[in-house]
Design a protein around this motif. Structure first.
Motif, PDB file in Angstrom:
ATOM      1  N   TYR A   1       4.652  11.900   0.331  1.00 47.02           N
ATOM      2  CA  TYR A   1       4.998  13.270   0.716  1.00 47.02           C
ATOM      3  C   TYR A   1       6.210  13.304   1.650  1.00 47.02           C
ATOM      4  O   TYR A   1       7.101  14.134   1.498  1.00 47.02           O
ATOM      5  CB  TYR A   1       3.790  13.914   1.393  1.00 47.02           C
ATOM      6  N   ILE A   2       6.250  12.392   2.601  1.00 49.44           N
ATOM      7  CA  ILE A   2       7.305  12.420   3.610  1.00 49.44           C
ATOM      8  C   ILE A   2       8.635  11.901   3.081  1.00 49.44           C
ATOM      9  O   ILE A   2       9.670  12.551   3.202  1.00 49.44           O
ATOM     10  CB  ILE A   2       6.884  11.612   4.857  1.00 49.44           C
ATOM     11  N   TRP A   3       8.634  10.698   2.463  1.00 48.53           N
ATOM     12  CA  TRP A   3       9.925  10.126   2.069  1.00 48.53           C
ATOM     13  C   TRP A   3       9.935   9.487   0.685  1.00 48.53           C
ATOM     14  O   TRP A   3      10.979   9.112   0.175  1.00 48.53           O
ATOM     15  CB  TRP A   3      10.421   9.101   3.094  1.00 48.53           C
ATOM     16  N   GLY A   4       8.791   9.356   0.043  1.00 51.47           N
ATOM     17  CA  GLY A   4       8.764   8.795  -1.307  1.00 51.47           C
ATOM     18  C   GLY A   4       8.904   7.278  -1.295  1.00 51.47           C
ATOM     19  O   GLY A   4       9.366   6.683  -0.321  1.00 51.47           O
ATOM     20  N   PHE A   5       8.515   6.650  -2.384  1.00 50.72           N
ATOM     21  CA  PHE A   5       8.543   5.194  -2.463  1.00 50.72           C
ATOM     22  C   PHE A   5       9.525   4.650  -3.499  1.00 50.72           C
ATOM     23  O   PHE A   5       9.889   3.481  -3.454  1.00 50.72           O
ATOM     24  CB  PHE A   5       7.138   4.660  -2.778  1.00 50.72           C
TER      25      PHE A   5
ATOM     26  N   ILE B   1      19.682   5.585  -4.530  1.00 45.69           N
ATOM     27  CA  ILE B   1      20.334   4.572  -3.705  1.00 45.69           C
ATOM     28  C   ILE B   1      20.085   4.838  -2.224  1.00 45.69           C
ATOM     29  O   ILE B   1      19.901   3.917  -1.428  1.00 45.69           O
ATOM     30  CB  ILE B   1      21.852   4.532  -4.001  1.00 45.69           C
ATOM     31  N   TRP B   2      20.037   6.113  -1.852  1.00 43.12           N
ATOM     32  CA  TRP B   2      19.823   6.471  -0.445  1.00 43.12           C
ATOM     33  C   TRP B   2      18.534   5.885   0.100  1.00 43.12           C
ATOM     34  O   TRP B   2      18.446   5.576   1.296  1.00 43.12           O
ATOM     35  CB  TRP B   2      19.780   8.001  -0.283  1.00 43.12           C
ATOM     36  N   ARG B   3      17.498   5.698  -0.791  1.00 42.37           N
ATOM     37  CA  ARG B   3      16.173   5.292  -0.301  1.00 42.37           C
ATOM     38  C   ARG B   3      16.187   3.894   0.309  1.00 42.37           C
ATOM     39  O   ARG B   3      15.614   3.646   1.374  1.00 42.37           O
ATOM     40  CB  ARG B   3      15.163   5.376  -1.453  1.00 42.37           C
ATOM     41  N   GLY B   4      16.844   2.951  -0.372  1.00 42.94           N
ATOM     42  CA  GLY B   4      16.950   1.605   0.171  1.00 42.94           C
ATOM     43  C   GLY B   4      17.824   1.561   1.410  1.00 42.94           C
ATOM     44  O   GLY B   4      17.552   0.801   2.352  1.00 42.94           O
ATOM     45  N   ILE B   5      18.868   2.385   1.427  1.00 39.23           N
ATOM     46  CA  ILE B   5      19.745   2.450   2.600  1.00 39.23           C
ATOM     47  C   ILE B   5      18.972   2.978   3.798  1.00 39.23           C
ATOM     48  O   ILE B   5      19.143   2.516   4.929  1.00 39.23           O
ATOM     49  CB  ILE B   5      20.971   3.341   2.304  1.00 39.23           C
ATOM     50  N   PHE B   6      18.092   3.940   3.552  1.00 30.34           N
ATOM     51  CA  PHE B   6      17.247   4.456   4.634  1.00 30.34           C
ATOM     52  C   PHE B   6      16.400   3.338   5.236  1.00 30.34           C
ATOM     53  O   PHE B   6      16.268   3.226   6.453  1.00 30.34           O
ATOM     54  CB  PHE B   6      16.344   5.577   4.118  1.00 30.34           C
ATOM     55  N   ASP B   7      15.792   2.510   4.379  1.00 30.64           N
ATOM     56  CA  ASP B   7      14.968   1.399   4.877  1.00 30.64           C
ATOM     57  C   ASP B   7      15.789   0.453   5.740  1.00 30.64           C
ATOM     58  O   ASP B   7      15.354   0.022   6.810  1.00 30.64           O
ATOM     59  CB  ASP B   7      14.343   0.632   3.713  1.00 30.64           C
ATOM     60  N   LEU B   8      16.974   0.082   5.258  1.00 30.91           N
ATOM     61  CA  LEU B   8      17.836  -0.815   6.032  1.00 30.91           C
ATOM     62  C   LEU B   8      18.212  -0.190   7.364  1.00 30.91           C
ATOM     63  O   LEU B   8      18.160  -0.842   8.416  1.00 30.91           O
ATOM     64  CB  LEU B   8      19.113  -1.132   5.239  1.00 30.91           C
TER      65      LEU B   8
ATOM     66  N   VAL C   1       0.857  -1.181   0.000  1.00 28.25           N
ATOM     67  CA  VAL C   1       0.000   0.000   0.000  1.00 28.25           C
ATOM     68  C   VAL C   1       0.898   1.238   0.000  1.00 28.25           C
ATOM     69  O   VAL C   1       1.852   1.321   0.771  1.00 28.25           O
ATOM     70  CB  VAL C   1      -0.910   0.017   1.245  1.00 28.25           C
ATOM     71  N   GLN C   2       0.601   2.186  -0.859  1.00 30.80           N
ATOM     72  CA  GLN C   2       1.402   3.402  -0.959  1.00 30.80           C
ATOM     73  C   GLN C   2       0.493   4.611  -0.749  1.00 30.80           C
ATOM     74  O   GLN C   2      -0.326   4.939  -1.605  1.00 30.80           O
ATOM     75  CB  GLN C   2       2.101   3.475  -2.317  1.00 30.80           C
ATOM     76  N   SER C   3       0.643   5.262   0.393  1.00 32.66           N
ATOM     77  CA  SER C   3      -0.221   6.380   0.742  1.00 32.66           C
ATOM     78  C   SER C   3       0.348   7.706   0.243  1.00 32.66           C
ATOM     79  O   SER C   3       1.552   7.833   0.012  1.00 32.66           O
ATOM     80  CB  SER C   3      -0.389   6.450   2.270  1.00 32.66           C
TER      81      SER C   3
ATOM     82  N   LYS D   1       8.582  16.526   8.585  1.00 33.67           N
ATOM     83  CA  LYS D   1       9.082  16.669   7.219  1.00 33.67           C
ATOM     84  C   LYS D   1      10.470  17.282   7.213  1.00 33.67           C
ATOM     85  O   LYS D   1      11.357  16.844   6.464  1.00 33.67           O
ATOM     86  CB  LYS D   1       8.102  17.526   6.410  1.00 33.67           C
ATOM     87  N   LYS D   2      10.677  18.282   8.050  1.00 41.73           N
ATOM     88  CA  LYS D   2      11.983  18.936   8.123  1.00 41.73           C
ATOM     89  C   LYS D   2      13.049  17.948   8.603  1.00 41.73           C
ATOM     90  O   LYS D   2      14.150  17.869   8.025  1.00 41.73           O
ATOM     91  CB  LYS D   2      11.912  20.133   9.076  1.00 41.73           C
ATOM     92  N   GLN D   3      12.740  17.179   9.646  1.00 43.42           N
ATOM     93  CA  GLN D   3      13.699  16.204  10.148  1.00 43.42           C
ATOM     94  C   GLN D   3      13.957  15.101   9.125  1.00 43.42           C
ATOM     95  O   GLN D   3      15.089  14.624   8.990  1.00 43.42           O
ATOM     96  CB  GLN D   3      13.176  15.589  11.455  1.00 43.42           C
ATOM     97  N   THR D   4      12.902  14.718   8.390  1.00 42.34           N
ATOM     98  CA  THR D   4      13.069  13.706   7.346  1.00 42.34           C
ATOM     99  C   THR D   4      14.012  14.206   6.271  1.00 42.34           C
ATOM    100  O   THR D   4      14.905  13.474   5.814  1.00 42.34           O
ATOM    101  CB  THR D   4      11.707  13.354   6.717  1.00 42.34           C
ATOM    102  N   ASP D   5      13.845  15.452   5.863  1.00 40.41           N
ATOM    103  CA  ASP D   5      14.704  16.032   4.829  1.00 40.41           C
ATOM    104  C   ASP D   5      16.162  16.089   5.299  1.00 40.41           C
ATOM    105  O   ASP D   5      17.087  15.876   4.501  1.00 40.41           O
ATOM    106  CB  ASP D   5      14.215  17.427   4.447  1.00 40.41           C
TER     107      ASP D   5
END
Length: 499
Positions: free
Chosen positions: A118-122, A296-303, A111-113, A244-248
């Motif tokens: 908005y917060i971190w992208g998929f 590449i950063w996105r998958g690293i964030f998940d890990l 599921v992709q909300s 959002k600011k902290q996420t960025d």
């Protein structure tokens, strides 16, 4: 005055009547052929206008228990309405196996909300990605994890080294009450960092500490269902603007690490998972599957996020629970002393010869599962499940807590009993079918093997050196936990007494 043409009026009437009959017949036939086929939806509680069943899900930090009790009334498959959106909740083990193993191709989408986007992208996400690109990305990351030691001696040494740093931070407390959460989180995160970034961080590094604080806040404050995901205007409220600011800032940090890797990349010296993705980016692969370097950063964030939070909480639960069951702690320590002693660091092969320690850690994962809910999946097509129809696009939630605490599968499920995982002679561990703390199917946790390694090696190292006690002056600990995205024991203090 001319008399009306009776014949004309009669035929006009007949024509109008025929038109109405034809029109009504057409509409009826069209409706019969175009209406949705009747479907048998799963049972569920009655809904309120607008909010649906959300009021039933507001169980504070105990939503997993509230929803487990709902299944006692409505069954192992339920239909729940969340702000007008139909959601299916599974709590029955065989139904979960049917959906995620037998029909995994129909229940493998995430599921992709709007809020998540908005917060971190998929795009590039290991957890929330879909399609061929996600499958290719997952395979590449899993291969990288294996290459960099998952299940191997090289990673075992890194975990044992980090366990020594962690033990040293505990020793500095000199047996006084302290909050173990920051040090445990640092240690676990450094294992992920060594695999992903190629280096570890000192526990007092301000940038690293800020990143870990963000992960803790993010995992504890957000949970499903979130009203903000349904009302985008709430995204501008102070809390979510701050999030959002902290996420960025977090994303900026990870992108900086990736950029540094790009600048220093050497195809003959692959240092970590980022380098694997940089190298793979240059290999030939389908356009749909290729992961752009910018993502590449996105998958690293998940890990980094999932690996840090879940394993940290598992270790914290282990320490807290053992203070309440000192006889279990003592028996585990005795088994460690008999096999390893107090000087030699533990190794993965030791686990086969430490059945009671292994059973204790399994019982901790069952008793207080960190992942009470797996991230929601979605039906990719209309699918039948146990005679009920799951319509395409319907989110499917799974309450793992309900399975791990079901009297159908566990005797005295609310009791902490490591022996339930031991063979009759006590010489080996046995894994019941209902023990699924990491989920099932194609979306099973990619870091399962790593998490098991860390939990065993960290806890064995710590039990060699310390006996954990709960401070006598502190109020009785809350063993119910607090549910955010994961189930954490909340803030507590502990005494690590040198053995």
């Amino acid at each position: 005055m001319a008399s009306p043409n009776v014949s004309a009026l009669f035929f006009d009437y007949i024509s109008l009547q025929s038109f109405l009959i034809f029109g009504m017949s057409f509409l009826i036939i069209y409706h019969l052929f175009t209406r949705e086929k009747p479907v048998k939806l799963p049972p569920g509680p009655p809904c309120l206008p607008l909010i649906g069943n959300v009021h039933r899900l507001l169980g504070g930090r105990q939503r997993h228990i509230v929803m487990a009790k709902m299944s006692d009334k409505f069954g192992g498959i339920m239909n729940i309405n969340v702000f007008g959106k139909r959601v299916v909740l599974l709590t029955d083990l065989q139904l979960i196996r049917e959906a995620f193993l037998d029909k995994t191709d129909r229940f493998s989408d995430r599921v992709q909300s709007q809020f998540g986007e908005y917060i971190w992208g998929f795009k590039g996400s290991l957890v929330f990605g879909n399609g061929k690109g996600w499958k290719y990305h997952r395979r590449t990351t899993l291969r990288a994890l294996r290459n960099f030691g998952m299940g191997k001696r090289s990673l075992e040494n890194k975990i044992n080294e980090e366990a020594r740093y962690l033990a040293r931070s505990f020793e500095d407390e000199s047996g006084r009450p302290f909050n173990p959460q920051p040090s445990v989180q640092n240690a676990v995160s450094n294992v992920i960092c060594s695999i992903s970034f190629g280096n570890r961080y000192e526990y007092d590094d301000p940038e690293f500490r800020s990143l870990l604080d963000y992960i803790k806040m993010f995992m504890s404050k957000l949970a499903v269902p979130s009203i903000v995901s349904k009302i985008p205007k709430l995204w501008v409220t102070p809390f979510y603007k701050s999030l959002k600011k902290q996420t960025d800032e977090c994303i900026s940090f990870l992108r900086g690490v990736v950029e540094h890797h790009k600048a220093t990349f050497d195809s003959n010296d692959i240092r970590d998972i980022i380098d694997v993705h940089l190298q793979d980016n240059d290999d030939e692969c389908g356009a749909e599957e290729k992961l752009p370097r910018s993502l590449i950063w996105r998958g690293i964030f998940d890990l980094f996020a999932a690996g840090t939070d879940t394993t940290s909480n598992a270790i914290l639960w282990a320490m807290l629970v053992l203070t309440q069951y000192p006889h279990v702690q003592e028996k585990a320590q005795q088994e460690i002393d008999d096999l390893i002693g107090r000087e030699r660091p533990p190794s993965l092969p030791d686990r086969l010869h430490l059945p009671y320690v292994d059973a204790t850690l399994m019982e901790i994962q069952r008793f207080r599962p960190v992942g009470c809910f797996v991230p929601p999946r979605a039906a990719s097509v209309d699918t039948e499940l146990r005679g009920y129809t799951i319509l395409k696009g319907t989110p499917v939630w799974v309450n793992l807590y309900a399975v791990l605490h079901s009297p159908k599968h566990w005797k005295d499920p609310e009791e902490f009993i490591p022996e339930r995982f031991l063979s009759a002679d006590g010489k080996r561990t046995e894994t019941p079918e209902a023990f699924i703390p990491f989920g099932l199917g194609s979306r099973i946790c990619i870091g399962e093997q790593l998490a098991r390694m860390e939990l065993f090696l960290f806890m064995t190292n710590l039990l060699q050196r310390f006996t954990f006690e709960f401070p006598k002056e502190d109020p009785k600990p809350n063993l119910a936990g607090e549910l955010g995205i994961t189930l954490s024991p909340g803030r507590f203090r502990i005494c690590a007494v040198n053995r």
